[in-house]
Design a protein around this motif. Structure first.
Motif, PDB file in Angstrom:
ATOM      1  N   ALA A  89       0.979  -1.148  -0.002  1.00  0.00           N
ATOM      2  CA  ALA A  89       0.024   0.089  -0.210  1.00  0.00           C
ATOM      3  C   ALA A  89       0.772   1.256   0.027  1.00  0.00           C
ATOM      4  O   ALA A  89       1.918   1.128   0.554  1.00  0.00           O
ATOM      5  CB  ALA A  89      -1.061   0.060   0.914  1.00  0.00           C
ATOM      6  N   MET A  90       0.238   2.347  -0.550  1.00  0.00           N
ATOM      7  CA  MET A  90       1.029   3.469  -0.351  1.00  0.00           C
ATOM      8  C   MET A  90       0.394   4.118   0.718  1.00  0.00           C
ATOM      9  O   MET A  90      -0.736   4.159   1.101  1.00  0.00           O
ATOM     10  CB  MET A  90       0.676   4.545  -1.629  1.00  0.00           C
ATOM     11  CG  MET A  90       1.234   3.947  -3.045  1.00  0.00           C
ATOM     12  SD  MET A  90       3.059   3.970  -2.861  1.00  0.00           S
ATOM     13  CE  MET A  90       3.314   5.563  -2.855  1.00  0.00           C
ATOM     14  N   MET A  91       1.281   4.863   1.815  1.00  0.00           N
ATOM     15  CA  MET A  91       0.985   5.427   2.896  1.00  0.00           C
ATOM     16  C   MET A  91       1.618   6.742   3.119  1.00  0.00           C
ATOM     17  O   MET A  91       2.666   6.865   2.543  1.00  0.00           O
ATOM     18  CB  MET A  91       1.353   4.457   4.046  1.00  0.00           C
ATOM     19  CG  MET A  91       0.517   3.199   3.913  1.00  0.00           C
ATOM     20  SD  MET A  91       1.136   1.769   5.104  1.00  0.00           S
ATOM     21  CE  MET A  91       0.755   2.622   6.715  1.00  0.00           C
ATOM     22  N   ASP A 131       5.670  11.642   3.641  1.00  0.00           N
ATOM     23  CA  ASP A 131       4.922  11.833   2.299  1.00  0.00           C
ATOM     24  C   ASP A 131       4.909  10.491   1.929  1.00  0.00           C
ATOM     25  O   ASP A 131       5.164   9.630   2.563  1.00  0.00           O
ATOM     26  CB  ASP A 131       5.745  12.591   1.353  1.00  0.00           C
ATOM     27  CG  ASP A 131       4.870  13.140   0.325  1.00  0.00           C
ATOM     28  OD1 ASP A 131       3.778  12.952   0.355  1.00  0.00           O
ATOM     29  OD2 ASP A 131       5.400  14.075  -0.411  1.00  0.00           O
ATOM     30  N   TRP A 132       3.910  10.179   0.870  1.00  0.00           N
ATOM     31  CA  TRP A 132       3.730   9.041   0.177  1.00  0.00           C
ATOM     32  C   TRP A 132       5.002   8.213  -0.052  1.00  0.00           C
ATOM     33  O   TRP A 132       5.938   8.559  -0.426  1.00  0.00           O
ATOM     34  CB  TRP A 132       3.022   9.153  -1.127  1.00  0.00           C
ATOM     35  CG  TRP A 132       1.580   9.886  -0.832  1.00  0.00           C
ATOM     36  CD1 TRP A 132       1.303  10.999  -1.160  1.00  0.00           C
ATOM     37  CD2 TRP A 132       0.391   9.178  -0.537  1.00  0.00           C
ATOM     38  NE1 TRP A 132      -0.307  11.136  -1.022  1.00  0.00           N
ATOM     39  CE2 TRP A 132      -0.543   9.990  -0.613  1.00  0.00           C
ATOM     40  CE3 TRP A 132       0.297   7.691   0.041  1.00  0.00           C
ATOM     41  CZ2 TRP A 132      -1.973   9.736  -0.153  1.00  0.00           C
ATOM     42  CZ3 TRP A 132      -1.070   7.459   0.562  1.00  0.00           C
ATOM     43  CH2 TRP A 132      -1.976   8.397   0.244  1.00  0.00           C
ATOM     44  N   ARG A 133       4.724   7.062   0.623  1.00  0.00           N
ATOM     45  CA  ARG A 133       5.794   5.951   0.480  1.00  0.00           C
ATOM     46  C   ARG A 133       5.145   4.547   0.422  1.00  0.00           C
ATOM     47  O   ARG A 133       4.206   4.428   0.922  1.00  0.00           O
ATOM     48  CB  ARG A 133       7.003   6.019   1.342  1.00  0.00           C
ATOM     49  CG  ARG A 133       6.493   5.956   2.806  1.00  0.00           C
ATOM     50  CD  ARG A 133       7.606   6.019   3.922  1.00  0.00           C
ATOM     51  NE  ARG A 133       8.420   4.782   3.830  1.00  0.00           N
ATOM     52  CZ  ARG A 133       9.411   4.603   4.972  1.00  0.00           C
ATOM     53  NH1 ARG A 133       9.739   5.596   5.669  1.00  0.00           N
ATOM     54  NH2 ARG A 133      10.120   3.560   4.571  1.00  0.00           N
ATOM     55  N   LYS A 134       5.880   3.479  -0.415  1.00  0.00           N
ATOM     56  CA  LYS A 134       5.308   2.144  -0.340  1.00  0.00           C
ATOM     57  C   LYS A 134       5.633   1.538   0.765  1.00  0.00           C
ATOM     58  O   LYS A 134       7.015   1.190   1.274  1.00  0.00           O
ATOM     59  CB  LYS A 134       5.523   1.524  -1.652  1.00  0.00           C
ATOM     60  CG  LYS A 134       5.011   0.211  -1.840  1.00  0.00           C
ATOM     61  CD  LYS A 134       5.531  -0.417  -3.321  1.00  0.00           C
ATOM     62  CE  LYS A 134       4.903  -0.018  -4.315  1.00  0.00           C
ATOM     63  NZ  LYS A 134       4.960  -0.669  -5.611  1.00  0.00           N
ATOM     64  N   PHE A 135       4.517   0.823   1.480  1.00  0.00           N
ATOM     65  CA  PHE A 135       5.096  -0.351   2.337  1.00  0.00           C
ATOM     66  C   PHE A 135       4.640  -1.739   1.771  1.00  0.00           C
ATOM     67  O   PHE A 135       3.601  -1.751   1.202  1.00  0.00           O
ATOM     68  CB  PHE A 135       4.217   0.084   3.847  1.00  0.00           C
ATOM     69  CG  PHE A 135       4.634   1.319   4.340  1.00  0.00           C
ATOM     70  CD1 PHE A 135       5.651   1.290   5.326  1.00  0.00           C
ATOM     71  CD2 PHE A 135       4.418   2.577   4.045  1.00  0.00           C
ATOM     72  CE1 PHE A 135       6.232   2.032   5.934  1.00  0.00           C
ATOM     73  CE2 PHE A 135       4.919   3.598   4.693  1.00  0.00           C
ATOM     74  CZ  PHE A 135       5.921   3.635   5.535  1.00  0.00           C
ATOM     75  N   GLN A 136       5.390  -2.583   2.282  1.00  0.00           N
ATOM     76  CA  GLN A 136       5.127  -3.922   1.942  1.00  0.00           C
ATOM     77  C   GLN A 136       5.200  -5.002   2.996  1.00  0.00           C
ATOM     78  O   GLN A 136       5.722  -4.781   4.002  1.00  0.00           O
ATOM     79  CB  GLN A 136       5.900  -4.372   0.956  1.00  0.00           C
ATOM     80  CG  GLN A 136       6.001  -3.579  -0.515  1.00  0.00           C
ATOM     81  CD  GLN A 136       7.168  -3.336  -1.431  1.00  0.00           C
ATOM     82  OE1 GLN A 136       8.197  -2.887  -0.537  1.00  0.00           O
ATOM     83  NE2 GLN A 136       7.142  -3.278  -2.590  1.00  0.00           N
ATOM     84  N   VAL A 137       4.382  -6.118   2.751  1.00  0.00           N
ATOM     85  CA  VAL A 137       4.278  -6.976   3.904  1.00  0.00           C
ATOM     86  C   VAL A 137       4.221  -8.500   3.251  1.00  0.00           C
ATOM     87  O   VAL A 137       3.403  -8.482   2.245  1.00  0.00           O
ATOM     88  CB  VAL A 137       2.990  -6.996   4.762  1.00  0.00           C
ATOM     89  CG1 VAL A 137       2.674  -8.141   5.756  1.00  0.00           C
ATOM     90  CG2 VAL A 137       2.692  -5.542   5.391  1.00  0.00           C
ATOM     91  N   PHE A 138       5.141  -9.357   3.685  1.00  0.00           N
ATOM     92  CA  PHE A 138       5.139 -10.826   3.113  1.00  0.00           C
ATOM     93  C   PHE A 138       4.472 -11.543   4.307  1.00  0.00           C
ATOM     94  O   PHE A 138       4.754 -11.641   5.309  1.00  0.00           O
ATOM     95  CB  PHE A 138       6.492 -11.195   2.857  1.00  0.00           C
ATOM     96  CG  PHE A 138       6.829 -12.514   2.233  1.00  0.00           C
ATOM     97  CD1 PHE A 138       6.307 -13.043   1.004  1.00  0.00           C
ATOM     98  CD2 PHE A 138       7.269 -13.389   3.060  1.00  0.00           C
ATOM     99  CE1 PHE A 138       6.616 -14.200   0.727  1.00  0.00           C
ATOM    100  CE2 PHE A 138       7.385 -14.592   2.499  1.00  0.00           C
ATOM    101  CZ  PHE A 138       7.112 -15.033   1.185  1.00  0.00           C
TER     102      PHE A 138
END
Length: 510
Positions: A89-91, A131-138
């Motif tokens: 998601a972008m957060m 600011d907007w940044r991508k976060f990822q979960v595995f």
């Protein structure tokens, strides 16, 4: 954006379906008020037009005081079963306070529930304003997952969080054909019983192990120790030196009839914790070097009758994995790629694959079997950790932890140990594959350690599993030739723990 569906993953006892491309099972951009509203009302949740990462709409979560402002979105578990999953998601954040406990606050989390397991995989925690940044979960979904929930927003936190482009993707499996269980019947009797190798074993040690103890298998550790392996050249030089040490005792191994499982105890670029588990490197060149390492070992030992198996990596972990189409591989795909490379060189020596939860039994619920001949699956048993590692960890320093007995509020005995390894037995029966217990132990000063070892080994023997105790002439805290306490160990004659091992090693002579 709209939610995308996919065919259900069908996992049976005989085969599983093959997926060669990544599949999106959930996608939401929150581009309209209706897109926000369809997931239900919630405290502090609103739609922000043209506020998203790309100038479209987005969802906003806000808390003036500490509390919850989040959505819990059900995901069809049938779409996830048996698969590796990436959530992203972008957060964007404004004055997100650092919460207590630390796992609270901004939330991008996938909760997976299956019998006996409830996992919560979530993003890196970043607080403050950004600011907007991508976060990822595995995450890895077991084949029996019964419930899946995507959580987004603020949990027990304070501040403002914006989210956009939330997506759940299934990572490709890497298989090109369906798994077919081996035709050979499962072993009904343990054939190899032994120990982990210690440091710098010589012929006299091999003789003692074979004649005094009666062992016929050493899990031979290729240990990095304090060696500098920070570059490919240094890693290759370290590997050559370790293999030379093994070659130096090969005549003694043959003389006394002791086989070795070659255990890569430290991989290229892997990060090791205090217990020497291996956090995989997500650097593609390091993963290439990992495959190259095993190609070298396979060429060197192909046809050597003293090799029990190639143990790909000690206690692998895949924390913080990020899937990229041409990027690094998670453990299932890396193990598959490496096994194929070995089989292109050596068709006979068994390949040993451990689970990606630090070699623990629960990791078999998400380990995918490899469709190649002569594969052995391995786990390590240190349950309960509070007991087996007392004194090393804080547990047991003030008062001893006793087995059998109540440990961490749970009654631990032989029945509980059997329950712990049931997932291993289930995996074995489901896929008709052999099992190797690569490590198990209890620290020298643990009250009831001989009973613990007896209970463990008797279960292994009942199921026909080969096993190696940790460890032979390594750190004295694990040694059955020593006693004492954490601060001071000393040699002892014929300890109760050694007597248990020798009792079962006698079966090697039958």
């Amino acid at each position: 954006m709209k939610k995308a569906g996919m065919a259900m993953v069908l996992l049976t006892m005989a085969v599983f379906h093959v997926f060669s491309a990544d599949d999106v099972v959930f996608s939401e951009g929150f581009d309209t008020p209706e897109a926000v509203a369809k997931y239900g009302p919630g405290d502090g949740i609103s739609f922000v037009p043209e506020g998203g990462a790309g100038g479209s709409g987005c969802i906003r979560f806000h808390r003036d005081t500490v509390g919850d402002s989040w959505l819990l979105i059900p995901i069809d578990p049938a779409e996830l079963r048996g698969r590796a999953i990436q959530v992203e998601a972008m957060m964007k954040a404004e004055k997100i306070a650092k919460p207590s406990p630390g796992y609270m606050g901004p939330k991008l989390m996938l909760n997976l529930q299956s019998p006996g397991e409830n996992s919560h995989s979530e993003q890196e925690k970043v607080h403050g304003t950004y600011d907007w940044r991508k976060f990822q979960v595995f995450a890895q979904a077991a084949s029996d997952v019964e419930k899946a929930v995507l959580a987004i927003g603020i949990q027990h936190g304070q501040g403002t969080l914006y989210m956009d482009d939330v997506k759940i993707t299934l990572v490709p499996t890497g298989e090109t054909e369906a798994f077919v269980p081996p035709a050979a019947p499962l072993p009904t009797r343990t054939k190899y019983r032994g120990m982990m190798s210690g440091y710098d074993l010589r012929e006299a040690d091999i003789r003692d192990f074979a004649l005094d103890f009666g062992g016929n298998l050493l899990r031979w550790q290729l240990l990095r120790g304090k060696a500098d392996t920070s570059t490919p050249e240094l890693y290759r030089a370290w590997l050559d030196a370790e293999l030379d040490k093994l070659d130096a005792v090969m005549p003694a191994l043959k003389k006394y009839g002791v086989k070795v499982a070659i255990d890569l105890h430290g991989g290229p670029g892997t990060n090791q914790d205090r217990f020497l588990t291996n956090q995989l490197s997500w650097d593609v060149p390091n993963q290439n070097l990992f495959v190259e390492t095993w190609e070298k070992i396979a060429r060197r030992y192909k046809g050597n009758p003293m090799i029990y198996g190639y143990d790909l990596l000690n206690e692998p972990r895949e924390d913080n994995y990020v899937y990229e189409p041409d990027g690094a591989l998670e453990w299932n795909r890396l193990a598959l790629r490496t096994a194929k490379a070995i089989r292109a060189i050596d068709a006979e020596v068994p390949i040993i694959i451990e689970s990606a939860k630090g070699g623990g039994p629960a990791g078999l619920k998400t380990l995918r079997p490899v469709n190649l001949p002569n594969i052995i699956y391995s786990v390590h048993i240190y349950s309960p950790h509070t007991y087996t590692h007392q004194g090393i960890t804080a547990a047991g320093r003030e008062s001893r932890v006793v087995y059998p007995g109540s440990i961490d509020g749970v009654e631990w005995n032989r029945d509980k140990l059997r329950q712990t390894v049931q997932v291993v037995r289930d995996f074995q029966l489901k896929y008709n594959v052999p099992i190797f217990i690569g490590e198990f132990s209890a620290i020298a000063w643990a009250p009831g350690a001989e009973r613990y070892l007896e209970d463990c080994i008797s279960i292994f023997e009942e199921y026909g599993w080969d096993w190696t105790y940790h460890a032979f002439r390594e750190w004295t805290g694990w040694s059955v030739e020593h006693g004492g306490v954490f601060e001071n160990q000393f040699p002892v004659e014929n300890s109760p723990r050694k007597q248990v091992l020798k009792k079962y090693f006698e079966r090697n002579r039958e």
